[in-house]
Write a protein that holds these residues in place. Structure first.
Motif, short mmCIF file in Angstrom:
data_model
loop_
_atom_site.label_atom_id
_atom_site.label_comp_id
_atom_site.label_asym_id
_atom_site.label_seq_id
_atom_site.Cartn_x
_atom_site.Cartn_y
_atom_site.Cartn_z
N GLY A 64 21.23 -18.70 -77.34
CA GLY A 64 20.08 -19.19 -77.81
C GLY A 64 18.98 -18.02 -78.23
N PHE A 65 19.49 -16.83 -77.97
CA PHE A 65 18.49 -15.92 -78.33
C PHE A 65 18.31 -15.80 -79.95
N ARG A 66 19.38 -16.10 -80.42
CA ARG A 66 19.33 -16.12 -81.84
C ARG A 66 19.75 -17.52 -82.80
N ASP A 67 19.14 -17.99 -83.66
CA ASP A 67 19.26 -19.25 -84.20
C ASP A 67 20.24 -19.01 -85.42
N LYS A 103 13.35 -21.46 -74.57
CA LYS A 103 14.05 -20.46 -73.62
C LYS A 103 15.20 -20.43 -73.97
N PRO A 104 16.05 -19.33 -73.40
CA PRO A 104 17.64 -19.49 -73.57
C PRO A 104 18.40 -20.64 -72.98
N THR A 105 19.40 -20.94 -73.38
CA THR A 105 20.22 -21.88 -73.08
C THR A 105 21.44 -21.31 -72.01
N VAL A 106 21.43 -22.18 -71.11
CA VAL A 106 22.49 -21.82 -69.73
C VAL A 106 23.30 -22.95 -69.59
N PRO A 107 24.42 -22.89 -68.88
CA PRO A 107 25.53 -23.75 -68.65
C PRO A 107 24.84 -25.01 -67.69
N GLN A 108 25.49 -25.96 -67.74
CA GLN A 108 25.11 -27.23 -66.99
C GLN A 108 25.11 -26.87 -65.49
N GLY A 109 24.03 -27.44 -64.81
CA GLY A 109 24.16 -26.84 -63.41
C GLY A 109 23.44 -25.49 -63.09
N ARG A 156 15.70 -14.81 -65.29
CA ARG A 156 16.31 -15.23 -63.90
C ARG A 156 17.26 -16.64 -64.07
N VAL A 157 18.47 -16.47 -64.11
CA VAL A 157 19.34 -17.61 -64.08
C VAL A 157 19.87 -17.80 -62.71
N THR A 158 19.64 -19.16 -62.21
CA THR A 158 20.07 -19.60 -60.88
C THR A 158 20.97 -20.73 -61.09
N GLY A 206 15.08 -13.21 -78.73
CA GLY A 206 15.49 -12.46 -77.83
C GLY A 206 16.67 -11.52 -78.02
N ARG A 207 16.66 -10.28 -77.34
CA ARG A 207 17.97 -9.68 -77.23
C ARG A 207 18.36 -9.02 -76.03
N PRO A 208 19.35 -9.65 -75.52
CA PRO A 208 19.77 -9.31 -73.75
C PRO A 208 20.15 -7.87 -73.86
N VAL A 209 19.78 -6.95 -72.56
CA VAL A 209 20.19 -5.73 -72.46
C VAL A 209 20.92 -5.79 -71.13
#
Length: 430
Positions: free
Chosen positions: A390-393, A58-64, A425-427, A400-403
């Motif tokens: 992380g959508f593209r290596d 899955k995509p990568t998000v910041p720590q926390g 969904r990012v929380t 993935g491609r975010p819109v």
């Protein structure tokens, strides 16, 4: 053009791309980007995105922060809207009917298609519901179908507004309903002939009286002639009660997403700029939009940088062109924007999230991520920060491609991914 010839020219394009300089690695981002000299080759650099399933990744998000897929198997999700009760509306579809003008258009279409989903356009709105507010959206149902490439979404005063590729329409909405009570009401027709840029972005004035609709150009740089650009490359202001409309701002090549900055009530847009004059030109941008403002297209870019491909030129229009507020970098294909809120936490509490769909026309791919531009006093105030990646290596595999991006007031960022046909969904940590 015969298939064999297309493939030969395509091979030339890829070879030229492989031999191009690596200027796109040094894209200028921020309020004062450097404008290199334009250069043109036989064909623009092109790089195929190679779709790959997410699988267990899955995509990568910041720590926390945590990211979760809350809906899958959609039909080209583009923009999302969080309703007052927390339900999410997803606009699904793809439009456009522009004929290919030149061999390069055929090649570009092939390259772009390789990096897109093969799923058929949904032409619908889907509703997602998390009834117990635990972060799992257990209901996924069609709210309305048989629409015409819906894209922009907005809600105010008991009305759900949808910008189809050919018309601004509305549905009466009662809180909690899961299906439209009938067909939509047409507020006004929108320019849809040719539809080289078909997406119609949408935002509402704070009082809900006016809709702002972004209408993209019918070409890269007037290849179809100026007669094809009537009512294009601009943002309309529409009275939602009467359908009366006027140009609010012009010279915006492709305003792909609109939002109101909550502190100031100011309209902002992300826009995709012109192609084919190099990997570092022209920057896509995030900018406030002034009533009556002219933003350069087609005669100039980033203020008074003249585009000599447009003949005859227009020195008066060039002199009046407004310089955008913030460069996102050339060819990132920004397609979503949403202003944050304190519930998103810490460094991400005040600013704009921008969904970057990703390039097809640079040798060194850019975009393919969600970035955050910090604000202070209603203005950009610092360098953009990667928020979802992380959508593209590095090997070219594109999952993935975010819109569209939408801030949920409960404390989440909703991201539409139109390659994986997924809503993320990012929380922040609670």
């Amino acid at each position: 053009m015969k298939r064999a010839n297309v493939l030969i020219v395509m091979g030339m394009a890829l070879l030229l791309g492989a031999c191009s300089d690596e200027g796109s690695k040094t894209l200028s981002i921020g309020p004062d980007p450097k404008m290199p000299e334009p250069h043109r080759g036989l064909l623009p650099d092109m790089k195929i995105a190679e779709p790959e399933a997410w699988g267990t990744r899955k995509p990568t998000v910041p720590q926390g922060y945590t990211i979760t897929a809350i809906a899958t198997d959609l039909a080209i999700p583009r923009q999302t809207l969080v309703l007052p009760n927390g339900d999410i509306i997803v606009a699904e579809g793809r439009g456009g009917s522009a004929a290919k003008l030149k061999p390069k258009d055929v090649i570009a279409g092939y390259i772009k298609a390789k990096g897109n989903t093969k799923v058929k356009s949904g032409n619908r709105l889907t509703l997602l519901r998390d009834a117990d507010k635990d972060g799992t959206y257990e209901l996924k149902t069609v709210f309305a179908d048989k629409l015409n490439a819906p894209y922009g979404l907005a809600f105010a005063n008991g009305k759900l507004y949808v910008a189809n590729q050919d018309a601004l329409v509305s549905f009466d909405y009662t809180e909690g309903q899961t299906k439209a009570g009938g067909p939509p009401k047409t507020i006004t027709q929108l320019p849809s002939e040719i539809n080289h840029h078909w997406t119609k972005s949408l935002a509402l004035s704070p009082d809900g009286r006016f809709a702002y609709v972004g209408i993209g150009s019918n070409s890269n740089i007037t290849e179809r002639g100026m007669e094809a650009e009537v009512d294009r490359a601009m943002i309309w202001q529409i009275d939602v009660n009467t359908g009366a409309h006027r140009p609010y701002a012009t010279g915006v090549r492709n305003p792909t997403a609109l939002a109101i900055q909550p502190e100031t009530g100011q309209l902002w847009a992300v826009a995709n700029e012109r192609d084919e004059i190099g990997p570092d030109l022209v920057p896509d941008y995030l900018s406030s939009i002034r009533d009556g403002g002219f933003y350069g297209w087609p005669y100039s870019y980033w203020g008074q940088n003249v585009d000599n491909r447009v003949q005859p030129g227009n020195p008066e229009k060039v002199a009046a062109a407004i310089k955008p507020d913030y460069s996102l970098g050339a060819h990132v294909a920004a397609l979503g924007v949403s202003f944050s809120a304190p519930v998103m936490g810490g460094a991400f509490a005040n600013g704009a999230f921008v969904g970057e769909h990703g390039s097809w026309n640079t040798n060194n791919p850019v975009g393919y991520k969600v970035v955050f531009v910090p604000f202070n006093g209603g203005r950009p105030a610092g360098p953009a920060v990667d928020f979802v990646t992380g959508f593209r290596d590095s090997d070219g595999k594109t999952r993935g491609r975010p819109v569209g991006v939408t801030v949920d007031p409960r404390g989440a960022l909703i991201v539409a991914d139109d390659l994986a046909n997924t809503i993320w969904r990012v929380t922040p940590a609670r």
